[in-house]
Design an enzyme around this catalytic site. Structure first.
Site, mmCIF file in Angstrom:
data_model
loop_
_atom_site.group_PDB
_atom_site.id
_atom_site.type_symbol
_atom_site.label_atom_id
_atom_site.label_comp_id
_atom_site.label_asym_id
_atom_site.label_seq_id
_atom_site.Cartn_x
_atom_site.Cartn_y
_atom_site.Cartn_z
ATOM 1 N N TYR A 41 1.269 -6.345 -6.399
ATOM 2 C CA TYR A 41 0.890 -7.220 -5.295
ATOM 3 C C TYR A 41 -0.335 -8.058 -5.652
ATOM 4 C CZ TYR A 41 -0.249 -8.653 -0.513
ATOM 5 O OH TYR A 41 -0.533 -9.392 0.615
ATOM 6 N N ASP A 42 -1.383 -7.395 -6.184
ATOM 7 C CA ASP A 42 -2.626 -8.099 -6.501
ATOM 8 C C ASP A 42 -2.401 -9.178 -7.548
ATOM 9 O OD1 ASP A 42 -3.425 -6.054 -4.910
ATOM 10 O OD2 ASP A 42 -4.802 -5.128 -6.329
ATOM 11 N N VAL A 102 -5.035 -0.028 10.473
ATOM 12 C CA VAL A 102 -5.022 -0.227 11.925
ATOM 13 C C VAL A 102 -3.724 0.294 12.527
ATOM 14 C CG1 VAL A 102 -5.217 -1.919 13.786
ATOM 15 C CG2 VAL A 102 -6.514 -2.253 11.679
ATOM 16 N N ASP A 151 -14.023 9.286 1.997
ATOM 17 C CA ASP A 151 -15.086 9.707 2.915
ATOM 18 C C ASP A 151 -15.153 8.850 4.176
ATOM 19 O OD1 ASP A 151 -16.036 7.339 1.906
ATOM 20 O OD2 ASP A 151 -17.775 8.216 0.878
ATOM 21 N N GLY A 152 -14.297 7.810 4.255
ATOM 22 C CA GLY A 152 -14.264 6.969 5.442
ATOM 23 C C GLY A 152 -15.365 5.936 5.498
ATOM 24 N N ASP A 158 -8.207 1.776 -4.356
ATOM 25 C CA ASP A 158 -8.526 1.351 -2.991
ATOM 26 C C ASP A 158 -9.897 0.670 -2.991
ATOM 27 O OD1 ASP A 158 -8.138 1.160 -0.192
ATOM 28 O OD2 ASP A 158 -9.483 2.873 0.104
#
Length: 433
Positions: free
Chosen positions: A256-257, A299, A317-318, A382
């Protein structure tokens, strides 16, 4: 007379007799070529010159003629009506005055909106773009293979004479007569583009080549929807359009990238080499009604999980950040880019930055305060930070997002609730937005 009669008379046989042909000597002026000689005889050249002078006089005087005389000439010749239909009219909206005209208009007919093709037009963003184009009065052709798109997203346009739907994969060539091409066709979520990475990169490369070839053949303006993923895991924050990115060319996301990076390359090559009018938009995280449920984007994942009373899965870790724009803001940016005079690329996103934990808190406040959070191992490649610098879009397009996350998220939740729990009401929350 005897032998005296045998007289050699060979010279008499060689002399021309009275009835034999002999060429006449060339008259004066026979060296002139036959076409020129034809024009010089019988005053033909004079008539040609007089005709040319009359034609030049009519063409010179016609633009300054009064409206009544222009109408009279148009009714006789049928040409000025087309010129009036394609000229700028101060009474028309600004966006209609700057429309790109590519096709030929039959004499005597007035153009009724643009003829626009939207590849991937049955998808999440594409369907909202189609709604805006239809509301503007354009003739819209949706091209979609329904890998991630849904007919339900555009069904409300069925029966409208200005709407067409073609089931087609852009990897195969397509011949259409159009004025503008919005090229959105490509799976955009990790779950979908990792499902068949070879197909994903073929869509980005071969599909983009086919659509650029169509734009070149018919003289259409072409808009490529690229992505913020071209920046990879950025070393610059926030990201500006001049940043070249930090992308893993052999990673699981590279289909994709790197596919989108190659699509941008092809677009600019057609612009420089074949003078195709192009526009490039780099889209940052977008949310809203009609998103695919459980498509792997954060989302949609959080909203679906909270509605089903499942734990919201946070990877890592968010603390990684994203910027979220509502879909109507993005559509406005795409249309301004297409109608504007700047090639780009342009970042189109909301510079409001949220960590994944902050996003989870907003979803809890919107859906269920008791929704739980579950941490999982982060996925490969990510990006840790993602935030657009939209200074260029503000300055050159006059665009910036208007809808904050806490205002747009409830509209998306309403749509997801209907789809998850089986309420197939025709009410469209996007229209309310």
């Amino acid at each position: 007379m005897g032998s005296s009669e045998l007289i050699f008379r060979g010279h008499e046989s060689q002399s021309p007799s009275d009835d034999q042909y002999s060429p006449k000597p060339l008259a004066a002026g026979r060296w002139v070529p036959p076409p020129v000689s034809y024009l010089l005889r019988e005053q033909r050249l004079l008539f040609v010159l007089v005709g040319m002078a009359l034609a030049s006089l009519i063409l010179t005087l016609s633009p300054s003629a009064a409206p009544s005389s222009v109408s009279a000439v148009a009714s006789a010749a049928g040409t000025h009506l087309v010129a009036r239909s394609l000229s700028l009219d101060p009474a028309l909206p600004q966006q209609q005055q700057h429309r790109h005209v590519a096709g030929k208009v039959p004499l005597g007919l007035r153009r009724k909106g643009l003829r626009v093709v939207v590849t991937g037009g049955a998808g999440f963003v594409g369907s909202h773009l189609v709604d805006r184009l239809m509301a503007r009065g354009d003739n819209v052709i949706v091209v979609d293979n329904f890998f991630t798109g849904r007919k339900e997203n555009v069904m409300h346009h069925f029966g409208n004479p200005n709407f067409e739907l073609i089931r087609h994969d852009v990897v195969e060539p397509l011949l259409l007569e159009v004025d503008q091409i919005y090229h959105l066709a490509c799976p955009a979520s990790p779950v979908h583009y990792k499902f068949n990475p070879v197909k994903t990169i073929k869509t980005n490369v071969v599909g983009t080549l086919n659509m650029l070839g169509l734009a070149k053949r018919v003289g259409a303006r072409f808009l490529l929807t690229s992505t913020s993923e071209v920046y990879g895991d950025p070393l610059q924050h926030p990201q500006v359009e001049t940043y070249w990115g930090n992308v893993n060319p052999i990673g699981v996301r590279s289909c994709y990238d790197e596919g989108k990076r190659t699509a941008e390359t092809l677009t600019m090559d057609y612009h420089r080499g074949a003078q195709v009018e192009v526009r490039i938009a780099r889209i940052f995280n977008t949310y809203g009604p009609r998103m695919c449920i459980d498509d792997g984007r954060v989302v949609s994942n959080f909203v679906a999980q909270a509605l089903r009373k499942e734990p919201m899965t946070v990877y890592g870790d968010g603390k990684q950040t994203r910027s979220f724009q509502y879909v109507s803001d993005l559509v406005e940016g795409l249309m301004r880019l297409m109608e504007g005079e700047h090639v780009g690329p342009f970042n189109l996103g909301n510079p409001g930055e949220f960590t994944m934990l902050e996003l989870a808190k907003v979803v809890q406040d919107t859906i269920d305060p008791n929704a739980r959070i579950e941490f999982r191992e982060n996925t490969a490649d990510d990006p840790h930070k993602r935030k657009p610098d939209i200074s260029k879009a503000k300055e050159l397009l006059g665009w910036e997002p208007k809808i904050p996350l806490r205002q747009g998220l409830p509209l998306m939740v309403s749509d997801f609730r209907k789809r998850i729990f089986g309420d197939h009401s025709s009410t469209d929350t996007a229209t309310a937005a």
